[in-house]
Write a protein that holds these residues in place. Structure first.
Motif, PDB file in Angstrom:
ATOM      1  N   GLN A 217       1.014  -1.325   0.046  1.00 58.67           N
ATOM      2  CA  GLN A 217      -0.081  -0.001   0.035  1.00 58.67           C
ATOM      3  C   GLN A 217       0.913   1.361  -0.086  1.00 58.67           C
ATOM      4  O   GLN A 217       0.408   2.292  -0.649  1.00 58.67           O
ATOM      5  N   ALA A 218       1.892   1.090   0.678  1.00 58.06           N
ATOM      6  CA  ALA A 218       2.843   2.221   0.640  1.00 58.06           C
ATOM      7  C   ALA A 218       3.394   2.698  -0.863  1.00 58.06           C
ATOM      8  O   ALA A 218       3.320   3.654  -0.985  1.00 58.06           O
ATOM      9  N   THR A 221       1.138   4.437  -2.975  1.00 58.76           N
ATOM     10  CA  THR A 221       0.701   6.001  -3.009  1.00 58.76           C
ATOM     11  C   THR A 221       1.212   6.631  -4.052  1.00 58.76           C
ATOM     12  O   THR A 221       0.603   7.796  -4.576  1.00 58.76           O
ATOM     13  N   ASP A 222       2.287   6.366  -4.738  1.00 57.96           N
ATOM     14  CA  ASP A 222       2.899   7.254  -5.981  1.00 57.96           C
ATOM     15  C   ASP A 222       2.411   6.466  -7.305  1.00 57.96           C
ATOM     16  O   ASP A 222       2.776   6.724  -8.217  1.00 57.96           O
ATOM     17  N   LYS A 225      -3.098   7.076 -11.108  1.00 54.99           N
ATOM     18  CA  LYS A 225      -4.584   7.156 -10.500  1.00 54.99           C
ATOM     19  C   LYS A 225      -5.591   6.786 -11.865  1.00 54.99           C
ATOM     20  O   LYS A 225      -5.408   7.218 -12.733  1.00 54.99           O
ATOM     21  N   ASN A 255     -12.805   6.598  -3.333  1.00 55.36           N
ATOM     22  CA  ASN A 255     -11.764   5.675  -2.919  1.00 55.36           C
ATOM     23  C   ASN A 255     -11.184   5.523  -4.427  1.00 55.36           C
ATOM     24  O   ASN A 255     -11.652   4.316  -4.821  1.00 55.36           O
ATOM     25  N   LYS A 257      -8.825   3.394  -5.021  1.00 55.12           N
ATOM     26  CA  LYS A 257      -8.258   1.906  -4.834  1.00 55.12           C
ATOM     27  C   LYS A 257      -9.384   1.211  -4.715  1.00 55.12           C
ATOM     28  O   LYS A 257      -9.075  -0.166  -4.860  1.00 55.12           O
TER      29      LYS A 257
END
Length: 429
Positions: A217-218, A221-222, A225, A255, A257
């Protein structure tokens, strides 16, 4: 000694003390859907395995790991349904009820089956209520599905305990472009991905987005999208949905994701989630699947729907103590009769009362018994009142009327006046 018989792990009995709350929940949903113009459809619990492979996707966790599949005596591969949408699409195609652009607003209820690790609120046989709408392609029907669930949460008293999450997956073309960008990004971090995400990267990359692994998940972040790859049609559709939810005053969060676990979704996807049930936070989820009917052999047909888990929502009602008092009481009135003549008269009297008060929950004592034993059963039933019929009452053609909960003295009521008296007392009670 032989092993004692018991239910299969993850497939649970729903006991008599539990079913009133289930019936309350299912009845509330059915009444609401009637009011919104939805019609019930009932499908078999067993389908040809190919149905789910074609619709859900062969590289999804459901098809790869979780389906109950077996060969029948004819050598056909059959599967206990793991979800309802594919079966509903098969039914409308088989019976031609969406042909010619006919709009169908359908709902169903029943058991589904997935071989998952059982835990609280998550079972191998679980029950869902699902809605499917065909031949409506605008954001207005997407909004209606969300609005009616919002109303349902209000009627059940759990609105403050749920949160709406939204996303748009775009069309298959825009989703394909996004998939390529996501795979390119994640491939540069391959050695840092957890094992399950590495496998999904090759089979179903979008599912990496909803991984529970904190390290992955970290990295995400980048990641690219989804919103940046939406086509104009999907973007306008999503804006139209949000405008309608804003107009009704339904709060939501975007959301990016949120992708759902099934291959057939496109454009709108949504989930109602809660933090009241631990890890099992999703209580209702769905979205749009405009390409599914065509994928299964039909003509291009817009579709949208959702499913809600009954076990999880019943558990929520229990957790939040949103159980109406009247459903915890299964009996309103308990009739005690002493002697054969009184038993015969009591049976006839009870039926006359039921004719006049069809919604009254009236239980007649069975198995005879002493005054003490019958009153003990009356009290244990949870009834508000006991009716007493013995020799003295028979002679006067009256029935003893005794409150079992709260204040009030026993009194005698004429047989002909009993129904009217009960109607007044039960409403007041």
């Amino acid at each position: 000694m032989s092993k004692s018989l018991q239910a299969i792990r993850g497939m649970n009995d729903i006991l008599p003390e539990q079913t009133p709350l289930w019936r309350h929940f299912e009845g509330t949903v059915a009444r609401l859907l009637d009011n919104y113009g939805y019609k019930q459809i009932r499908m078999p619990i067993v389908e040809f395995t190919e149905l789910f492979k074609r619709s859900i996707g062969e590289v999804t966790d459901i098809v790869e790991k979780e389906m109950y599949t077996f060969d029948d005596r004819n050598g056909d591969s059959l599967t206990l349904r793991p979800e309802g949408t594919a079966a509903c699409v098969r039914a409308v195609l088989e019976h031609g009820i969406t042909g010619g652009g006919q709009v169908q607003k359908l709902w169903y209820v029943g058991p589904m089956f997935r071989h998952e690790r059982p835990q609280k609120g998550r079972y191998r046989q679980f029950h869902q209520i699902g809605l499917e709408v065909f031949n409506l392609d605008g954001p207005d029907i997407d909004a209606e599905l969300i609005v009616l669930t919002w109303r349902l949460w209000g009627e059940l008293g759990i609105r403050d305990a749920v949160k709406l999450e939204l996303n748009s997956l775009g069309t298959s073309e825009s989703r394909g472009r996004y998939r390529e960008a996501l795979v390119a990004f994640l491939s540069t971090h391959l050695d840092k991905l957890d094992e399950d995400s590495q496998r999904r990267l090759k089979t179903n990359p979008l599912r990496v987005l909803d991984t529970k692994n904190a390290d992955t998940q970290a990295i995400l972040t980048d990641a690219p999208k989804m919103a940046d790859y939406l086509d104009e049609e999907s973007r306008l559709h999503f804006e139209g949905l949000k405008a309608r939810l804003d107009a009704v005053g339904i709060p939501y969060v975007i959301n990016p994701k949120l992708v759902r676990g099934l291959d057939y979704y496109s454009k709108t996807v949504f989930e109602w989630v809660t933090d009241k049930l631990g890890a099992q936070g999703t209580v209702c989820a769905g979205g749009r699947y405009d390409g599914l009917v065509e994928q299964m052999g039909g003509k291009p047909t817009p579709g949208v729907g959702f499913a809600m888990g009954i076990e999880r929502l019943v558990l929520m009602l229990e957790t939040l103590e949103q159980i109406p008092e009247e459903i915890s009481r299964q009996v309103d009135v308990y009739l005690c009769a002493f002697g054969e003549a009184a038993e015969l008269a009591g049976l006839a009297l009870a039926e006359r009362v039921r004719d006049q008060l069809p919604n009254l929950r009236l239980q007649v004592n069975a198995g005879a018994g002493s005054f003490k034993s019958q009153f003990k059963k009356a009290d244990k039933s949870g009834a508000l009142y006991a009716l007493i019929l013995g020799d003295d009452e028979m002679a006067q053609q009256v029935v003893g009327f005794k409150p079992l909960r709260g204040q009030g003295e026993q009194q005698s009521i004429a047989w002909d006046a009993l129904a009217a008296h009960l109607a007044t007392c039960i409403v007041q009670g």
